[in-house]
Design a protein around this motif. Sequence first.
Motif, short mmCIF file in Angstrom:
data_model
loop_
_atom_site.label_atom_id
_atom_site.label_comp_id
_atom_site.label_asym_id
_atom_site.label_seq_id
_atom_site.Cartn_x
_atom_site.Cartn_y
_atom_site.Cartn_z
N ALA F 192 46.65 -21.59 -15.59
CA ALA F 192 48.02 -21.59 -15.06
C ALA F 192 48.97 -21.00 -16.09
CB ALA F 192 48.44 -23.02 -14.71
N LEU F 261 49.01 -26.25 -9.21
CA LEU F 261 48.96 -25.99 -10.65
C LEU F 261 48.78 -24.51 -10.96
CD1 LEU F 261 48.70 -27.07 -13.58
CD2 LEU F 261 46.25 -27.30 -13.16
N VAL F 262 47.80 -23.90 -10.31
CA VAL F 262 47.38 -22.57 -10.74
C VAL F 262 48.03 -21.46 -9.91
CG1 VAL F 262 45.39 -21.07 -11.07
CG2 VAL F 262 45.19 -23.51 -11.55
N ASP F 264 50.75 -20.81 -7.93
CA ASP F 264 52.07 -21.09 -7.38
C ASP F 264 52.98 -19.88 -7.57
OD1 ASP F 264 52.31 -21.15 -10.06
OD2 ASP F 264 53.42 -23.01 -10.17
NA NA Z 1 51.26 -21.09 -12.45
#
Ligand code: NA
Lengths: 139, 753, 106, 100, 162, 500, 121
Positions: F192, F261-262, F264
Motif C-alpha cells: 500500500a 488498504l491496498v 484504494d
Molecule cells: Na493505498
Amino acid sequence: MNSIILRVGTRYLAGILIVFSLYMLIRGHNEPGGGFIGGLIGSTGFVLYAIACGTEDARNALKIMPQNIAVAGLGIALLAGIAAALFGDPLFTGQWLFINPTEDSKGLPLSTVLVFDIGVYLVVFGSILSIVFAMEEEI
Amino acid sequence: MAEYPDAPRNNLVGLAPVALSLGLFAFFLGQAGGVANGETLRIVWEWVPSLGISISFLLDGLSLTFALLISGIGAMVFLYSNTYLGGHPQFARFVLFLASFMLAMLGLVLADNLIALFVFWELTTITSYLLIGFGHDTTKGRRSALQALFVTGAGALALLAGMILLGFTAGSFELSEILAKGDELKAHALYLPILILILAGTFTKSAQFPFHFWLPNAMAAPTPVSAFLHSATMVKAGVYLMARLHPAMSGTEVWFWTLTIAGAFTAVFASVLALRQTDLKQALAYTTLMALGTLTLFLGQTSGYAMTAFATFLIVHSLYKAALFLIVGCIDHSTGTREADILAGLGRAMPVTAVAAALAALSMAGFPPFLGFIGKELKYAGILAIGSEPFIFALALLLANALMFAIAGIVALRPFWTRRTADLPREPHEAPWPMLMGPVILACLGAYFGINPDPLQTVLVDPTVASLLGSTEDAKELKLWAGVNMPLILSIVTVALGIAIYIGHRPLRAFLARADAAAPNFDVGWDKFLVGLKALAAWQTRVIQTGRLRTYIAVTFATVFIAIAGTMIARNAWPGLPDFSEATWPVAAIALLISGGAVMTALTSSRITAMAALGVVGIGVALVFIVFSAPDVAITQLLVETLVVVLVAVALLRLPLLDRGGRDHRPKDAVLAIGLGAITTAVLLAVLETPLDRRLTDYFEVTSWPEAFGRNIVNVILVDFRALDTFGEIAVVVIAALSAYALLRTTSGKKDP
Amino acid sequence: MSDVIASALILLGSALTAAAGIGIMRLPDVFIRMHAATKVGTLGSGLILAGAAVHFGDPGIVLRCVLIIFFLLLTAPIGAHMIGRAALRLGIPVWTSKSKPDDPAT
Amino acid sequence: MTLPAIVLLISLALVFVGVGLSFIRLALGPTMPDRVVALDKMTVSIVAFCGLAAMFSGDPAFLDVALVLALVGFLATVALARFAERAVARRKQAKETEDE
Amino acid sequence: MNTLVANIFLAIIWALFFGGFTWLTVLSGLVVGYGILWLLQPLKGARSTYFKRVWYWAKLIVLFLYELIVSSFQVLKDIVTPQHLSNPAIIDMPLDVKTDTGILLVTNLISLTPGTLSIDVSEDRKTLQLHVMFADDPEAVCRQLKNGMERWVIDAVEGDEP
Amino acid sequence: MTWVLATPLVLPFLTAVFAFLTRYGRTGRWISVVGNIFLLIAAIVLMARVLGAGVIAGQMGSWPAPFGITLVADYLSAVMVVITAITALAVSIYALGDINERKEYLGYHALFNVLIGGVVGAFLTGDLFNLYVWFEVMLISSFGLLVLGGTKAQVDGGVRYVTLNLISTILFLTGIGLLYGMTGTLNMADIAHSLPSVENQGLVTVIAIMFMVAFGVKAAVFPLFFWLPASYHTPAFSVSAVFAGLLTKVGVYALIRMFTLVFDHDIGFTHTILLWVAGFTMVTGVLGAAAQNDIRKILSFHIVSQIGYMIMGLALLTPLAMVGAVFYLVHHIIVKANLFLIAGVIERSTGSTDLAKIGGLYKSAPLLAVLFFIPAFSLAGFPPLSGFWAKYVLVAAALEDSSWIIAAVALIVGLLTIFSMTKIWAEAFWKAHPDGTDPVLTSIDPDTRKALLYPIAGLAALTLIIGFFPHSFVVFAETAAAQLLDPSAYMAAVLGEDAQ
Amino acid sequence: MEALLALTIGVLVATAVYLMLARNVLRFIFGLVLISNAANLTIFVGGRLTPGAPPLIPLGAEAPVGDVANALPQALVLTAIVIGFGLFAFALVLMFRAYSSLGTLYPDEMRAAEPRETDAE
Ligand code: NA
Ligand code: NA
C-alpha cells in the motif's frame, strides 16, 4: 512389477536415494537442497520400491504409516517454531547452538531451523508416499 | 370445549395474559388524567446511540387511545381465548404469540423512535404470521400466513427505507423531534419519496386498496386473533402511523389526495365486497377494510371535524368490530358454521349473545343513541369539511355507510332474529361466560358512550385530536343531537338506503358475485405472482446454475478475460512493444520447447503423448530455472514433474481414453484461451516495464549468513525468513495427502494397511 | 592442458548427444531408437560431465561428476529395459532389414 | 580456468539439437514406447545441459541438479513404460499398439 | 556379513556426498547406513566376499568402457549413414549368472554397450531376451556376450561359486 | 508480545496434529473440542489486546517488516478470529454427534482444525503471499472435508468445487507475482505504501481487478459463484456449516482488506464494479434460492445472496457502509453456520432435507422450531434479531449515499429472503410430515442429541444477544470501519511510525 | 529475455485454458499442470532474471559475491510448486475417484450434485 531387473536395480537405487535425500536435507542450509528436496528424493526411493516390489512390501519396509509420518512431521515443524517461545522470541525465530566453535568456523550448528527442515522433510516424504501408495493400491 | 375434552382450562397460562393486559389497561387509564391535561410521559432507553436509535416511549393522546384499546380489548380476547382454545395442544404457544403480539403492538403505538417503532411494527408482523399460521396443517392456512407476512413485509421494507430517509432528513429518529420539523420536511426534496415509501408501509399494513387482499385470507386465523389483530389493533398500525406522522407530513396536496382517494375508494370497494360475502367472518373482514379506508380518508384531512371523526370512529369501530368478531366466534363455536344463509333463529338458544350482537350491530349501523351514531354524524361533518370536491367523497361515504348498515343487519341481526329454515351442523347453545364477557362489555360500552360521550371526549378524543393538530382547540364536541343539519340528513338517507340494500341483498349479492368474477382478482394475482416468481427463479437458475461444469469454467474464464482486458482498455495500461533484443538463442530454444510441449498437450488425443508433453513442459520450465540461476527451484521442479508423471501414469491405468470418437476441436474455446494467454502476456509485459525494487532481496542477501547462518539464501528464506509460509505450505501438503487418502478409502472397502 | 581435454570431452559428448537425437529421429523402430538413446545419449551426457570434472578439477566436484555418471549408467539401462519390455508386450513388430525401408513398425 | 566460450556454445547447440530432435520424435510417436524413449532421452540430455550450465557459470551448484536428475529421472520412464505395458494388459481386445 | 558390506557401501556414499572422508562423515555415514538398512530389511542383498573380487571388478570396468566406446561407432555409423545398416532381431540368450547383482550387472552392461539391448529376464532367471542391432549371426552374438560380458561379471560377482 | 497473535494461529494446527495421531481411539474428537476451547480463549485474549491497543502487529521469526512475515490484528481481524473460534468450537461439539468413526479415522479432525488454522491465518496475516498460503491451507482442507464420506453427490460436488476454486487460486498466485514485480514487496502495508509511486497507475487497477476476480470466486459473487450451490449441500452437516459460515467470508474479508488498504487508488472504477457485482450477487443468489426445494440448497444460494450485502458495504465505502459490511460479516457467520447445523438435526429427525419429503416439526419438535426460527428470521432481517441491524445499517448507508437502486435491491432481496425462510418454515415445520409421522428429537440418542443441540442453542443465543444488545457491536464495527477507511494506524503498526 | 518468457507464459496460459475448457476433466488436470507452471514462471519472471549466478553465499564471504539472482521469487516459486503439487495430486485423485464412482470423466454427465431437473423430479 514382475521385472527382475527393476527389482534388483531398486535394491540399490532405493538405498542410494534415501541416503542422498538425507544428505540433501542436511546440507540444504548452505547448498542447494533442504527439506523439500530431501523429502521429494526420499519419497521417490520408496515410490520406486512400490513400483518394483509392490506397495505391500514398500509399506512393510517403511513400517510406519506414511500419513503418520507426515502429520508427525507437521508437528515437529510446528514445535520447532514454538520452541522460540522458550527463549522469549516470536514464533519461528531460529534458535542456534554451535558445538565446538573454533577460530575460523562457528562450529557444528544445531538449530531449530534444522529441526523445522526435518519436519518439512518428513511431511513431504510421508505425504507423497501416502498418496502414491493409496493410488498404487487402486490399480 | 368439545374439541379438546381432556385438556385443562383456565390455567395459569391462559389467565396470566388476562391479568397482564388488565394491569396494563389500568396503568394506561391511570395516565389518562395527565395526558388529558396535556402532559406527556416519555421514557428513554438508549439502544444504539451511535446510530441514533433508542427505545423511547411517549404517551400522548393518540398513543393512549390506542394503548387503552389494545390492552382493554386484549384482556377480553385473552379471556375469550382461554375458553375458545383452552386445552388445544398448542394453546400455550398461541397465548405466547398473542401476548407477544399485544406487547409489540403496545410498543408500536408508544414508541417515540422511528426505528424502535419499526422494530415493534415488524414484531407484530412476525407474531401475526405465527398466529395466522395457527392452522398450519392446511395449505390454506400456510398460504394465508405467508401472504400476510409477505405483503405487510414488503410494505415494511418500503417503510424502513422511508423511515431512514425521514430520520436522515430530520436529523433525528426521535418522533418528538421529527414532528417539530414538519415545515422543513414538507419543503425537502425527499418529502415525496419519504411519503410514498411510508404510505407503502401503512397501506399494506392497513390493507388499503390494492393491498387489501391479504386481510380476508388472514381470517384463517382463530377468531380471537381476527378480533384482536385484524380488526382492533394490527391493521390499525398503518392508520396509527399515518396519524402519528400527520402533524409533520399532512397538509400537502399529495398527502391529501393520496389518502383521501385511497381511503374513499377502499371504503366503498370493501363495503361492496363485504356485501358479497356469505361467511360472517369474511363479511366482517371486509367491513374492517371499509373502516380502515374511512380512517385513512379522514387522516388525509386537517380539519378539526375530520380529526374528531377520526378519533371517534377509531374507538367506535374497535368496540363494535371486536365484539362482532367474538360473537361470530361464539356462533361458529356453538353451531359449527359461519354461513350467513344457513344461520337463523339463534336468538332463543343464545339470548345473551343475541342481545350483545344487537347492541354492537346498532352501533355499527349508526343508530342513535349508540356511539356509532355519533361517529357517523362526525364522519359526515368531517367529510363536508373537505376543501375540494366534498360531495363526491360524501357520496362515497354515504354509500359505504349504507352498505355497512345492511351488513350489520345481515351479520348481527338476521342470524338471531329470523326463523330458522335450514338445519345447522350443531344445535346452538349459549357460549360459556368467559366468551360472552368480551362481546357484552364491548357492546355495552358502545351504548354507554353513545349516551354519555363526555368521558370519551375528555379522556380520549380531545387528547387524540390534540396529538394530531397540536391542540384541543379544534376538537369538536361529541353529541347525540346536534340539531338538524347536513350530517343528519345524510344519516337519514343512509338508513333508508341501508334498509333497501338489506332487503335486496340476496339478488344484489348474486349480481356482485358475477361482477366480482369478471373483475381482476388480487388474491388470484397473488398466486400468479408466486408462480411467476418461482418461474423467474427457476428460469434464472436454469440459465445461470446450469449444472454444466464446462459452462461454469467458461464463464469464470470469460469473466477473468473481460475483467482484465476491459480494465486494460479502460485504464489504458498497455505495455510498449516488447524488447526481444536481449533474448539469447538458448532461451529462445527453451521457450520454443515449452511452447511446443504445451501446444502438444493441448492438441493431442493420446494420453501418453499428453503425459510426455507435460513432461517436456516440466523439463523446459526446469531449464528456465537452471538458466536463470535457480538450482533449488529446478531440482524441485524436476522432482515434482517426475512425481506428476508417476501419479498420472498410475491414475490413467484405470481411466478411459481422452476422446470418445472424434477429436476435441473447440474453436470458441480456443478464442477465449488465446485471448487469456494474450492478455496475460500483455499484463506481464506492462509489469516488467516498471523498475523492480530489490529491497527485500538485498536485506536477505546481507543477513542470510551473518544473522541466519545459512549460505543458501533460498533455503534460509524458506526455513527462517518466511518459515511461516513454509509451515502453511507443508500443512497443505499433509492435508492434500490425508484428503486424497480419505477420498480413495472412504467407501472403497479396501482395508487400511 | 586440462581445458583442452575438457573441451574435447565436452565437444565429443555433445556431438554424441546430438547424434543420439538424430538416431532417435532417423532409426526405423523403437528398439533401434532405444539403442541410440540409451547408450549414445548416456555416453554423450557422461562425456560432458567428465569434461566438467576435468574442467573444475576440484576433488569434491570430480566425485560429484563421477557419481552422476555412475547413476546415469545405473538407471538408463533399467529404463531402457522397461520400455523395451513394454514395446515387446505391446506387440510392436521388430524392424528387420527385410522390412520395407522407411516403413518402420506401424 | 575458463573454457573457450565457443566450445560451450557449440556444445549447448548440439545438446539442444538432441533435445529438439527427441521432441520431434515425441510428437511423431507413433507408438507409446517411442514417445517414452524420446522423453527419456530428453531427461538424459538435461543432465548434460546441467553440466554445461555449471561450466558456463562456474558454479557447481548446477551439478546438484544433474545429480538429482540422474538418480530420479528414470522413474518417470519406468512409470510410463509400466503404464504402456499395463494399459495393454487391461484392454486385451482393444488394439492398443497405436497409442490409444 | 551382507549387511556389513552394504553398510559400508552406504557409508561411503554418504561420505562422498559430503565431499570427503573425515571421521565425522564416515561415522555418521555408518550410523545413517545402518538405519537405512534396518529400514530396508526385506530387501537383503549384497554378497560377503566382496573384497576378494576387487581385481575382477577393475577388469570388468576397464573392459566395459572399452566395449562401450569402441562399439558405439557401430551405432553411430548407422545413424549417420543414409541407409539403415542394421539387421536387428530379438534373440534369447541363456543366462548362467545367478545372483541378483550379477543379473543386474549383466543386463545393464549389455544394454549400455551399443548394439545390444536387454529387454527382459524370464521369470525363471534362465533366459535373457535381447534386441540385437547386428544380428546377422545370432549364435555368434550370443557366444560373444557369454564369453565376454557375462564371464567378466561372474568372475567379479560370483567368483567363489563353482 | 507477538504470541498474542501467534497463539490463535498455532493452536488449530497443534490440535490437528494431536487429534490425528490419536485418531485410533475416541480421544481425537475430545482433543478437537478442547483445542477449540483454547482457541476461543486465545482469540478472546487477542481481542482484549486489540481493544486496548487498536492495531497490534508482530514479526514472525523476529525479522523486521517488510522482510519477515507480519501478523497483524486490527478490529476486523480480531473479531473475525473470535467469530471463527466460536464457530469452530460449536462445530467441533456438533461433530461429536455428526461425524462417524470412519471419518474420524480418515482424519476429519485434522482436516477440520487445519481448515480453522487456515482461516485464522488468513485473518491475521499482514503479508500477501502468506495470505495465499493460508488460502491454500483452507482450500485443500475444504477439498478433503467436502469429499469425506465419498458419496456420489460429494464426489461430483467436489469436482465442481475443486475445478473452479483452483482457477481462482492460480489467478491469485499470478496476481501476487505481478504485484511483487511492480512493488518488490509482499507485506500488504508495504505494498500500500509503495503502490502510489508506481508510474502506470492504470496497471495497478488491472492488478486490482485480478485480485477482485480471484477473491470474487472465493467469496462466491456473481458471476463466479457456481461452485458454491453445486457443492455445499453435499458434505456432512458440520462441514457445510463451517463452510457456509466461514469460507466465503474469508474471500469477503480479503476483498475488504485489499480494497481498503491496498487498492484504494481508483475507487471510482473498482468500487463501482463492486457495487454492480453486489447487486447482481444479491439478486441472483436469492432467486436461485427461490427455485430450490432442499433446505441445504436454499441455504447455499442464500450465502451467495448475502455475500452481495457485504460486498455492497465495501462498494459504498462510506463509514456507515463499512459498519454494515463488518456487522453483516459477523452476524452472517453465526447465523448461517447455525442454519446448516439445524438442517442436520432436521435431517436426522425427519429423514431428509428435501422439503417435499419432510414436515411436522412444529407440532412435535417445538424446541427445534424455536432454534430454527431465531437464525432463520435473523437471516431474513427481522428485528430485533442480528440480521435486522446488519440490513438496517447497509440500507441506511445506501440511502445516506443516495444510492437508491442498490438500497432498493437490498430491500427487495430482503423480502425474497423472507420468502425462502418461510418456505422452509412452512414446509419442514408447519406442514404435516407426508408419512403421517410425528418427527421428534427424542428419536436421536441422548448423547448425540446434546452434542447437536448445545452448539445450535449457543449460536442462537449469540444471535439474540447481538440482536437485543447491538450497541457495543455497532460501536465496535464503527471503530473497525474507521480503521479500514483510514489504514494509517494499520500501516504504522506494521511498518513503524516513521513509514508514514 | 523477460519479454520472451512473457510470451511463453502467454502460450502456457492459452493452452492451459483450452485444456481446462475441455469436455474431459482429465484434460482439466493437464491444463492445471500447465497453468501452474505459468503462474510459477510469472512469479519468477516478475522477480526479474539473472543468468548464471545462483543466490548462494560462497564459503568465507558474508554476502553473495557480485549480482546474484533474486532469491525471494525463487523461494516463493518453490513454495508454489510444492503447493501446486499437493493440489494437483488431490485433483487427480478426485477425478480418479469420480470416474470410479460416477463412471465418467465428462462432468456434463456427472450430475449427482446438481441433478437434471428430469432426474430430480
Ligand atoms: Na493505498
Ligand atoms: Na490505503
